[in-house]
Enzyme design. Structure first.
Site, PDB file in Angstrom:
ATOM      1  N   GLU A  47       0.822  -1.199   0.000  1.00 33.39           N
ATOM      2  CA  GLU A  47       0.000   0.000   0.000  1.00 33.39           C
ATOM      3  C   GLU A  47       0.866   1.264   0.000  1.00 33.39           C
ATOM      4  OE1 GLU A  47      -1.933  -2.789   3.128  1.00 33.39           O
ATOM      5  OE2 GLU A  47       0.007  -2.553   2.117  1.00 33.39           O
ATOM      6  N   CYS A  83       0.270   0.164   7.922  1.00 38.71           N
ATOM      7  CA  CYS A  83      -0.292   0.606   6.654  1.00 38.71           C
ATOM      8  C   CYS A  83      -1.665   1.253   6.844  1.00 38.71           C
ATOM      9  CB  CYS A  83      -0.410  -0.571   5.689  1.00 38.71           C
ATOM     10  SG  CYS A  83       1.187  -1.212   5.157  1.00 38.71           S
ATOM     11  N   ALA A  91       9.663 -49.372  -2.319  1.00 39.74           N
ATOM     12  CA  ALA A  91      10.767 -50.068  -2.974  1.00 39.74           C
ATOM     13  C   ALA A  91      10.461 -51.558  -2.999  1.00 39.74           C
ATOM     14  CB  ALA A  91      12.078 -49.815  -2.227  1.00 39.74           C
ATOM     15  N   ALA A 150       7.859 -39.795  10.427  1.00 36.96           N
ATOM     16  CA  ALA A 150       8.088 -38.963  11.610  1.00 36.96           C
ATOM     17  C   ALA A 150       7.370 -37.625  11.481  1.00 36.96           C
ATOM     18  CB  ALA A 150       9.582 -38.745  11.817  1.00 36.96           C
TER      19      ALA A 150
END
Length: 364
Positions: A55, A88, A165, A276
């Site tokens: 602003e 502002c 995997a 985790a």
């Protein structure tokens, strides 16, 4: 809320301006000043911590008193506190602005309340214009303000039966080129990537964001390594454009990364680290890349996340499902009111597995 077409168009322009600013500890904000007749007379955006807010930046491009009676359209509620810069809301009141239109509300305990201050001074205020877009623009910052840490995305790739995997540990490549390209594009849009030392030792990843031809994206995320094991001096991560940061504890990592200006943290560690993070209630978003392959065995994409019974399982909402070549990308977010998993914090250090915690897809 009554807004004009000119104000709506100005808000869309303000979103464009906001994206020019850097992402850091402060939000990206854009502003457009309209004359009483509805024409654009100034524009501005926030250029980073310590610089003028959007602003004030917009007002700085106007002669004295030129903003009197004007409307300012801004993507975030004007702030109401004094930090490196003044409030502002006060600057707009002193400039004589007659009307303020903003999109997203400021949730900050100290910075919020700008709208109330403006109204008390007799300024007409319209809140929530294109609010969905306004919140989406700064969703990571909103999470950071509310929780005091980065917005955390946990990513993994898996087979259709949930394996990261094969039984022998091989995982390169579960998903295809389109999925891997998507990962690199998302790396380029994040602030930091975190993996465990198990991933670094097993896969020696570079953790850079690369295009299909191998060239680096202009923006490279900060590489972060979690764990207690020593990383070799010749590891690929040490050749990253940014010096890697090492942490022993997950809770320390998320706090200190926020202090460093990290708003978006991408977790690309293997099942140990991903589990985790989820168990600790720190995942704001999950990206699961799913390949149409069956592997069986015990190499699960997630391990124990502290769910003893179905009733305790964290629930997510699916945000989007996207087809990437032969693979699927499912993006999901927690459905708790706090905007995060509701599990109790736990596993603040990297759990050292018996075998190296090879990251999903052998991250490079």
């Amino acid at each position: 809320m009554s807004v004009s077409r000119a104000e709506r168009d100005a808000m869309r322009r303000a979103f464009e301006l906001a994206r020019r600013g850097p992402r850091g500890v402060n939000p990206q904000v854009g502003a457009v000043v309209l004359s009483p007749a509805g024409s654009v007379i100034a524009e501005g955006w926030h250029r980073g911590a310590g610089t003028a807010h959007a602003e004030v930046d917009a007002l700085s491009h106007l002669p004295a008193d030129a903003a009197r009676g004007a409307t300012i359209v801004v993507t975030l509620e004007p702030c109401n506190h004094t930090g490196r810069t003044g409030p502002c809301a006060l600057a707009l009141i002193e400039a004589g602005v007659a009307r303020v239109v903003f999109s997203a509300e400021d949730p900050g305990v100290h910075s919020g309340g700008g709208a109330a201050r403006l109204r008390a001074a007799g300024v007409d205020v319209a809140a929530g214009l294109l609010a969905e877009e306004g919140v989406a623009l700064i969703d990571d910052w909103l999470v950071s303000v509310r929780l005091g840490r980065p917005f955390i995305t946990v990513k993994w790739a898996q087979s259709l039966d949930g394996r990261a995997a094969a039984s022998d540990g091989s995982s390169q490549w579960i998903t295809g080129p389109a999925a891997r390209a998507d990962v690199h594009e998302r790396r380029a849009a994040t602030d930091a990537i975190l993996v465990g030392t198990g991933t670094v030792l097993a896969d020696d990843p570079a953790l850079t964001a690369r295009r299909g031809d191998g060239t680096l994206y202009e923006h490279q995320p900060l590489p972060v390594v979690l764990g207690t094991r020593e990383v070799p001096r010749d590891a690929a991560i040490r050749r990253h454009p940014h010096e890697p940061i090492f942490f022993d504890r997950l809770d320390t990592a998320v706090r200190e990364l926020r202090d460093r200006g990290i708003q978006r943290l991408f977790i690309e560690g293997g099942p140990t680290v991903a589990s985790a993070v989820v168990r600790a209630g720190l995942a704001d978003e999950v990206l699961a890349y799913i390949a149409p392959v069956l592997l069986g065995g015990d190499r699960l994409a997630l391990t124990d996340i502290g769910v003893p019974t179905l009733a305790d399982a964290p629930r997510l909402r699916v945000v989007t499902v996207e087809k990437l070549g032969d693979d699927l990308l499912v993006i999901a977010q927690p459905v708790t009111a706090a905007g995060r998993f509701d599990a109790a914090p736990d596993s603040t250090t990297e759990t050292e597995p018996a075998a190296p915690d090879s990251t999903t897809e052998k991250e490079t």
